[in-house]
Enzyme design. Sequence first.
Site, PDB file in Angstrom:
ATOM      1  N   LYS A  10       0.813  -1.218   0.000  1.00 14.37           N
ATOM      2  CA  LYS A  10       0.000   0.000   0.000  1.00 14.37           C
ATOM      3  C   LYS A  10       0.851   1.275   0.000  1.00 14.37           C
ATOM      4  CE  LYS A  10      -3.940  -2.260   2.253  1.00 14.37           C
ATOM      5  NZ  LYS A  10      -4.998  -2.096   3.277  1.00 14.37           N
ATOM      6  N   TYR A  50     -12.488  -1.624  -3.730  1.00 16.00           N
ATOM      7  CA  TYR A  50     -12.993  -1.838  -2.365  1.00 16.00           C
ATOM      8  C   TYR A  50     -14.511  -1.674  -2.274  1.00 16.00           C
ATOM      9  CZ  TYR A  50      -8.331  -2.180  -0.211  1.00 16.00           C
ATOM     10  OH  TYR A  50      -7.073  -2.596   0.176  1.00 16.00           O
ATOM     11  N   PHE A  58     -15.536   3.630   7.213  1.00 23.66           N
ATOM     12  CA  PHE A  58     -14.158   3.974   6.837  1.00 23.66           C
ATOM     13  C   PHE A  58     -13.922   3.974   5.328  1.00 23.66           C
ATOM     14  CE2 PHE A  58     -14.230  -0.624   7.838  1.00 23.66           C
ATOM     15  CZ  PHE A  58     -13.749  -1.160   6.643  1.00 23.66           C
ATOM     16  N   ARG A  86      -2.216 -14.697   4.619  1.00 21.36           N
ATOM     17  CA  ARG A  86      -2.840 -13.932   5.710  1.00 21.36           C
ATOM     18  C   ARG A  86      -2.078 -14.132   7.026  1.00 21.36           C
ATOM     19  NH1 ARG A  86      -7.569 -11.385   4.379  1.00 21.36           N
ATOM     20  NH2 ARG A  86      -8.613 -11.550   6.379  1.00 21.36           N
ATOM     21  N   THR A  92      -5.404  -7.388  10.517  1.00 20.72           N
ATOM     22  CA  THR A  92      -5.683  -6.109   9.842  1.00 20.72           C
ATOM     23  C   THR A  92      -5.204  -4.939  10.686  1.00 20.72           C
ATOM     24  OG1 THR A  92      -7.630  -7.128   8.834  1.00 20.72           O
ATOM     25  CG2 THR A  92      -7.528  -4.726   8.786  1.00 20.72           C
ATOM     26  N   ARG A 103       2.690  -6.832   8.876  1.00 23.47           N
ATOM     27  CA  ARG A 103       2.007  -5.668   9.467  1.00 23.47           C
ATOM     28  C   ARG A 103       2.611  -5.277  10.811  1.00 23.47           C
ATOM     29  NH1 ARG A 103      -3.898  -7.591   7.423  1.00 23.47           N
ATOM     30  NH2 ARG A 103      -4.068  -6.277   5.559  1.00 23.47           N
ATOM     31  N   ASN A 113      -2.110   0.067   6.756  1.00 27.21           N
ATOM     32  CA  ASN A 113      -1.631  -1.220   7.268  1.00 27.21           C
ATOM     33  C   ASN A 113      -0.714  -1.974   6.301  1.00 27.21           C
ATOM     34  OD1 ASN A 113      -3.609  -2.046   5.526  1.00 27.21           O
ATOM     35  ND2 ASN A 113      -4.720  -3.327   6.985  1.00 27.21           N
ATOM     36  N   HIS A 116      -2.226  -5.494   1.548  1.00 27.62           N
ATOM     37  CA  HIS A 116      -3.532  -6.143   1.422  1.00 27.62           C
ATOM     38  C   HIS A 116      -3.298  -7.609   1.099  1.00 27.62           C
ATOM     39  CE1 HIS A 116      -7.606  -7.021   0.013  1.00 27.62           C
ATOM     40  NE2 HIS A 116      -7.044  -7.594  -1.031  1.00 27.62           N
ATOM     41  N   GLU A 127      -9.637 -10.160  -7.634  1.00 29.02           N
ATOM     42  CA  GLU A 127      -8.696  -9.051  -7.387  1.00 29.02           C
ATOM     43  C   GLU A 127      -7.500  -9.105  -8.334  1.00 29.02           C
ATOM     44  OE1 GLU A 127      -9.981  -8.696  -2.679  1.00 29.02           O
ATOM     45  OE2 GLU A 127      -7.961  -9.376  -3.175  1.00 29.02           O
TER      46      GLU A 127
HETATM   47  P1  CMP Z   1      -7.433  -4.632   3.569  1.00 27.32           P
HETATM   48  O1  CMP Z   1      -6.936  -5.986   3.897  1.00 27.32           O
HETATM   49  O2  CMP Z   1      -6.813  -3.952   2.407  1.00 27.32           O
HETATM   50  O3  CMP Z   1      -9.019  -4.679   3.350  1.00 27.32           O
HETATM   51  C1  CMP Z   1      -9.882  -3.620   3.667  1.00 27.32           C
HETATM   52  C2  CMP Z   1      -9.181  -2.486   4.329  1.00 27.32           C
HETATM   53  O4  CMP Z   1     -10.003  -1.575   4.998  1.00 27.32           O
HETATM   54  C3  CMP Z   1      -8.283  -3.025   5.409  1.00 27.32           C
HETATM   55  O5  CMP Z   1      -7.192  -3.704   4.843  1.00 27.32           O
HETATM   56  C4  CMP Z   1      -7.944  -1.787   6.193  1.00 27.32           C
HETATM   57  O6  CMP Z   1      -6.826  -1.096   5.679  1.00 27.32           O
HETATM   58  C5  CMP Z   1      -9.197  -0.959   5.994  1.00 27.32           C
HETATM   59  N1  CMP Z   1      -9.925  -0.896   7.248  1.00 27.32           N
HETATM   60  C6  CMP Z   1     -10.533  -1.904   7.881  1.00 27.32           C
HETATM   61  N2  CMP Z   1     -11.099  -1.463   9.020  1.00 27.32           N
HETATM   62  C7  CMP Z   1     -10.816  -0.135   9.096  1.00 27.32           C
HETATM   63  C8  CMP Z   1     -11.112   0.870  10.048  1.00 27.32           C
HETATM   64  N3  CMP Z   1     -11.831   0.602  11.153  1.00 27.32           N
HETATM   65  N4  CMP Z   1     -10.659   2.119   9.807  1.00 27.32           N
HETATM   66  C9  CMP Z   1      -9.941   2.386   8.679  1.00 27.32           C
HETATM   67  N5  CMP Z   1      -9.635   1.451   7.736  1.00 27.32           N
HETATM   68  C10 CMP Z   1     -10.067   0.213   7.963  1.00 27.32           C
END
Ligand code: CMP
Length: 138
Positions: A10, A50, A58, A86, A92, A103, A113, A116, A127
């Site tokens: 990212k 997304y 969010f 994962r 996450t 992470r 984070n 992905h 994807e």
């Molecule tokens: P990702 O695995 O890319 O899939 C969805 C993304 O949404 C996740 O990683 C986070 O970066 C983001 N995300 C999930 N929960 C939150 C949150 N509470 N606030 C901000 N971003 C979020």
Amino acid sequence: MSNRTFTMIKPDATGKGNTGAILSMINAAGFRIVAMKMTKLSKEKAGEFYAVHAARPFYGELVEFMSSGPITAAILEKDNAVEDFRKLIGSTNPAEAAEGTIRKLYAASIGENAVHGSDSNENAKIEGDFFFSKLEQF
Ligand code: CMP
């Protein structure tokens, strides 16, 4: 059976210069890179990628962030690819990520984070096909 997952490094990790270190961890964990490109998502494309999160509070922040700078997209191959990747990236929320995960090492917050990882074989295919044509998947 050998199968595939999809990842993005990212904008936060790209901006901090962590792309090489993360790719090195991915290789060391036994994943084969079968497609890869560095690119930058428009807001529209980030929103489309997304879309499943469109109703979440969010979503706006996520789309802004994911279109804020370059990313590296890749398709990775390995036995049990989705689940094993994962595990390699960790939770996450980096505050909950296990020691030694990508992470834990490189993510700053739940939004920023670092990486992905697809959550199912079905989504990995969707994807990967979002970023790569058949001619770009090896
Ligand atoms: P990702 O695995 O890319 O899939 C969805 C993304 O949404 C996740 O990683 C986070 O970066 C983001 N995300 C999930 N929960 C939150 C949150 N509470 N606030 C901000 N971003 C979020």
